[in-house]
Design a protein around this motif. Structure first.
Motif, PDB file in Angstrom:
ATOM      1  N   ARG A   1      -4.126  -2.730  -5.763  1.00 14.78           N
ATOM      2  CA  ARG A   1      -4.668  -2.266  -4.486  1.00 14.78           C
ATOM      3  C   ARG A   1      -5.949  -3.037  -4.143  1.00 14.78           C
ATOM      4  O   ARG A   1      -6.149  -3.436  -2.997  1.00 14.78           O
ATOM      5  CB  ARG A   1      -4.944  -0.764  -4.533  1.00 14.78           C
ATOM      6  CG  ARG A   1      -5.453  -0.222  -3.194  1.00 14.78           C
ATOM      7  CD  ARG A   1      -5.484   1.274  -3.114  1.00 14.78           C
ATOM      8  NE  ARG A   1      -6.386   1.841  -4.120  1.00 14.78           N
ATOM      9  CZ  ARG A   1      -6.584   3.136  -4.281  1.00 14.78           C
ATOM     10  NH1 ARG A   1      -5.927   4.011  -3.536  1.00 14.78           N
ATOM     11  NH2 ARG A   1      -7.408   3.581  -5.200  1.00 14.78           N
TER      12      ARG A   1
ATOM     13  N   HIS B   1       0.829  -1.214   0.000  1.00 19.95           N
ATOM     14  CA  HIS B   1       0.000   0.000   0.000  1.00 19.95           C
ATOM     15  C   HIS B   1       0.863   1.262   0.000  1.00 19.95           C
ATOM     16  O   HIS B   1       0.525   2.242  -0.670  1.00 19.95           O
ATOM     17  CB  HIS B   1      -0.930   0.022   1.221  1.00 19.95           C
ATOM     18  CG  HIS B   1      -2.118  -0.854   1.081  1.00 19.95           C
ATOM     19  ND1 HIS B   1      -3.115  -0.650   0.153  1.00 19.95           N
ATOM     20  CD2 HIS B   1      -2.486  -1.964   1.772  1.00 19.95           C
ATOM     21  CE1 HIS B   1      -4.038  -1.575   0.277  1.00 19.95           C
ATOM     22  NE2 HIS B   1      -3.676  -2.392   1.248  1.00 19.95           N
TER      23      HIS B   1
ATOM     24  N   ASN C   1     -12.304  -0.546  -5.281  1.00 16.82           N
ATOM     25  CA  ASN C   1     -11.183  -0.501  -6.223  1.00 16.82           C
ATOM     26  C   ASN C   1     -11.438  -1.349  -7.458  1.00 16.82           C
ATOM     27  O   ASN C   1     -11.080  -0.944  -8.565  1.00 16.82           O
ATOM     28  CB  ASN C   1      -9.894  -0.906  -5.514  1.00 16.82           C
ATOM     29  CG  ASN C   1      -9.355   0.210  -4.665  1.00 16.82           C
ATOM     30  OD1 ASN C   1      -8.643   1.077  -5.148  1.00 16.82           O
ATOM     31  ND2 ASN C   1      -9.731   0.231  -3.388  1.00 16.82           N
TER      32      ASN C   1
ATOM     33  N   LEU D   1       2.019   1.763  -3.532  1.00 15.49           N
ATOM     34  CA  LEU D   1       0.882   2.097  -4.395  1.00 15.49           C
ATOM     35  C   LEU D   1       0.446   3.543  -4.170  1.00 15.49           C
ATOM     36  O   LEU D   1       0.120   4.250  -5.123  1.00 15.49           O
ATOM     37  CB  LEU D   1      -0.273   1.132  -4.141  1.00 15.49           C
ATOM     38  CG  LEU D   1      -0.045  -0.299  -4.614  1.00 15.49           C
ATOM     39  CD1 LEU D   1      -1.140  -1.223  -4.094  1.00 15.49           C
ATOM     40  CD2 LEU D   1       0.049  -0.361  -6.127  1.00 15.49           C
TER      41      LEU D   1
END
Length: 124
Positions: A60, A40, A76, A43
């Motif tokens: 993600r 994360h 997402n 990302l």
């Protein structure tokens, strides 16, 4: 030592192929090792300059799914599907794959009719 070698390859890849792909590759390595918070982190770096990067959005979503955060995974996956469908040249195989992932996420939440609906979309 292992991370020094990894960092070297990431830096070389950045130089040769571009920043986002290198960061995405690093995030993918952390994801594959089950280090989701680190994935994360990387990302988020991509999203700072490219919030519509579909490869990063998919990763993600997968990360949230593996963490059991189904609502964030669904958000997402749906964002990915929307962006991919609106591309000039969408990747329909990848789109079907992500729709299948979304279907399984709904299934995991016990939303079976929604899961079937999305799965049928993936088959088209």
């Amino acid at each position: 030592m292992k991370y020094n070698i990894l960092l070297f390859f990431v830096l070389m890849h950045t130089f040769c192929f571009g920043k986002h792909q290198s960061i995405l590759d690093l995030a993918t390595k952390f994801f594959n090792n089950g280090q989701y918070d680190s994935a994360h982190y990387y990302l988020d770096q991509i999203f700072e300059s490219d919030p519509n990067n579909t490869s990063a959005i998919k990763l993600r979503a997968d990360t949230y799914s593996y963490q059991g955060d189904n609502l964030k995974a669904i958000d997402n996956y749906q964002r990915f599907i929307y962006l991919e469908k609106n591309k000039i040249s969408p990747d329909y195989n990848l789109l079907s794959f992500v729709q299948n992932s979304l279907s399984w996420t709904y299934y995991a939440m016990g939303l079976y009719s929604k899961s079937i609906e999305i799965y049928r979309m993936a088959l088209k």
